[in-house]
Design an enzyme around this catalytic site. Structure first.
Site, PDB file in Angstrom:
ATOM      1  N   LYS A 177       0.835  -1.195   0.000  1.00 41.58           N
ATOM      2  CA  LYS A 177       0.000   0.000   0.000  1.00 41.58           C
ATOM      3  C   LYS A 177       0.875   1.254   0.000  1.00 41.58           C
ATOM      4  O   LYS A 177       1.688   1.447   0.894  1.00 41.58           O
ATOM      5  CB  LYS A 177      -0.927  -0.005   1.211  1.00 41.58           C
ATOM      6  CG  LYS A 177      -1.879  -1.206   1.235  1.00 41.58           C
ATOM      7  CD  LYS A 177      -2.767  -1.219   2.458  1.00 41.58           C
ATOM      8  CE  LYS A 177      -1.994  -1.410   3.734  1.00 41.58           C
ATOM      9  NZ  LYS A 177      -2.861  -1.585   4.918  1.00 41.58           N
ATOM     10  N   THR A 214      -8.692   9.739   7.837  1.00 43.32           N
ATOM     11  CA  THR A 214      -8.262   8.464   7.250  1.00 43.32           C
ATOM     12  C   THR A 214      -8.022   7.392   8.304  1.00 43.32           C
ATOM     13  O   THR A 214      -7.390   6.371   8.024  1.00 43.32           O
ATOM     14  CB  THR A 214      -6.966   8.665   6.438  1.00 43.32           C
ATOM     15  OG1 THR A 214      -5.959   9.249   7.294  1.00 43.32           O
ATOM     16  CG2 THR A 214      -7.200   9.586   5.241  1.00 43.32           C
ATOM     17  N   GLY A 216      -8.314   4.236  10.235  1.00 41.09           N
ATOM     18  CA  GLY A 216      -8.920   2.939   9.981  1.00 41.09           C
ATOM     19  C   GLY A 216      -8.949   2.515   8.527  1.00 41.09           C
ATOM     20  O   GLY A 216      -9.618   1.537   8.184  1.00 41.09           O
ATOM     21  N   THR A 217      -8.205   3.204   7.658  1.00 42.49           N
ATOM     22  CA  THR A 217      -8.230   2.823   6.239  1.00 42.49           C
ATOM     23  C   THR A 217      -7.647   1.425   6.020  1.00 42.49           C
ATOM     24  O   THR A 217      -8.174   0.647   5.221  1.00 42.49           O
ATOM     25  CB  THR A 217      -7.457   3.835   5.376  1.00 42.49           C
ATOM     26  OG1 THR A 217      -6.151   4.034   5.936  1.00 42.49           O
ATOM     27  CG2 THR A 217      -8.182   5.161   5.310  1.00 42.49           C
ATOM     28  N   GLY A 218      -6.568   1.095   6.723  1.00 50.49           N
ATOM     29  CA  GLY A 218      -5.971  -0.232   6.557  1.00 50.49           C
ATOM     30  C   GLY A 218      -6.887  -1.335   7.035  1.00 50.49           C
ATOM     31  O   GLY A 218      -7.023  -2.380   6.389  1.00 50.49           O
ATOM     32  N   CYS A 219      -7.525  -1.108   8.180  1.00 53.42           N
ATOM     33  CA  CYS A 219      -8.491  -2.087   8.711  1.00 53.42           C
ATOM     34  C   CYS A 219      -9.647  -2.266   7.735  1.00 53.42           C
ATOM     35  O   CYS A 219     -10.088  -3.392   7.454  1.00 53.42           O
ATOM     36  CB  CYS A 219      -9.037  -1.618  10.059  1.00 53.42           C
ATOM     37  SG  CYS A 219      -7.796  -1.266  11.310  1.00 53.42           S
TER      38      CYS A 219
END
Length: 276
Positions: A177, A214, A216-219
């Site tokens: 990412k 942003t 919590g974008t990875g979760c």
């Protein structure tokens, strides 16, 4: 008319009391994408948009009980793994998943936004040895990928090379990412790269959204991909649709909090479009 049941998706992750990340973000994402959400909580945190104020880890044995309780009765069609704070939890999670045939999306939560390490070096090695081989997809961000590669990643090509090395070493697909800035010339666009062993690399590109919201974008991305895989989508298409869901959720962020606010999960339809 008969309808098929929703895919059963298990989130193994920490709890975010403010609802922006962790199992709370996963539950929202899984639900909005038409899945049935289950959880195995690995840690309880007191946190909000400006930081983490406290954390209490859950024992590996209790995490194992949560996983086996869900799988033994409800069953599972997809697994998302987030924060695993120590070797004990990692070992118990690996043991619980060794016989599971559902796709597993592993988000290796290793480094905080501040740059601080979230897990000990021996826990990182346990991730490599025990869980990476069980994963269908690993989704590191740039700092996490750099830590796993053991070298700085300055350019997009550095990121691709490190992702290829990780995919080759583990035999597992890697989604690198690129949300953290690398070369200044590339800073206005975000490029994620999917590396599948034995297949061509696939790049996903979009303009950077200028927003602080942003958290919590990875979760959200990892649980979205796990849910879409649970629906039977091929990996590349699941990644593509998962990214679209995250982008729409960022655009629909409610603006809560004084810091990095949560996404607008509930403002996005299961097909990725906005709810008007």
């Amino acid at each position: 008319m008969m309808t098929s049941p929703p895919p059963r998706i298990l989130s193994i992750a920490g709890s975010d009391s403010s609802g922006g990340a962790g199992v709370q973000a996963d539950i929202k994402t899984i639900t909005m994408l038409g899945g049935y959400a289950m959880t195995a909580v690995t840690a309880i945190t007191a946190q909000n948009t400006v930081g983490v104020q406290g954390i209490v880890p859950v024992s590996g044995a209790m995490v194992l009980q949560q996983i086996t309780s869900c799988i033994a009765d409800i069953g599972v069609d997809g697994v998302k793994i987030g924060m695993l704070h120590d070797e004990d939890v990692i070992g118990h999670v690996a043991g619980a998943l060794e016989g599971v045939r559902a796709p597993v999306v592993l988000d290796p939560v290793m480094i905080a936004t501040s740059g601080a390490a979230l897990i000990a070096p021996e826990a990182v090695e346990a991730l490599r040895q025990r869980l990476f081989p069980l994963a269908t997809l690993i989704t590191p961000n740039l700092p996490e990928l750099a830590a796993l590669a053991g070298r700085p990643l300055v350019s997009k090509q550095d990121m691709i090379d490190a992702a290829c090395d990780l995919a080759e070493a583990t035999g597992t697909a890697v989604l690198a990412k690129g949300g953290h800035r690398v070369e200044e010339a590339e800073s206005e666009r975000i490029v994620d790269v999917l590396i599948v062993p034995g297949a061509r690399a696939v790049a996903f590109d979009h303009a950077r959204i200028d927003t602080p919201h942003t958290h919590g974008t990875g979760c959200t991305l990892s649980s979205a991909i796990a849910t879409l895989l649970g629906h039977g989508q091929p990996l590349e298409h699941a990644v593509r649709l998962g990214r679209q869901f995250v982008l729409r959720a960022i655009e629909q962020a409610p603006g809560f909090g004084a810091g990095h606010g949560p996404l607008g999960h509930q403002s996005v339809r299961s097909d990725g479009s906005r709810i008007s």
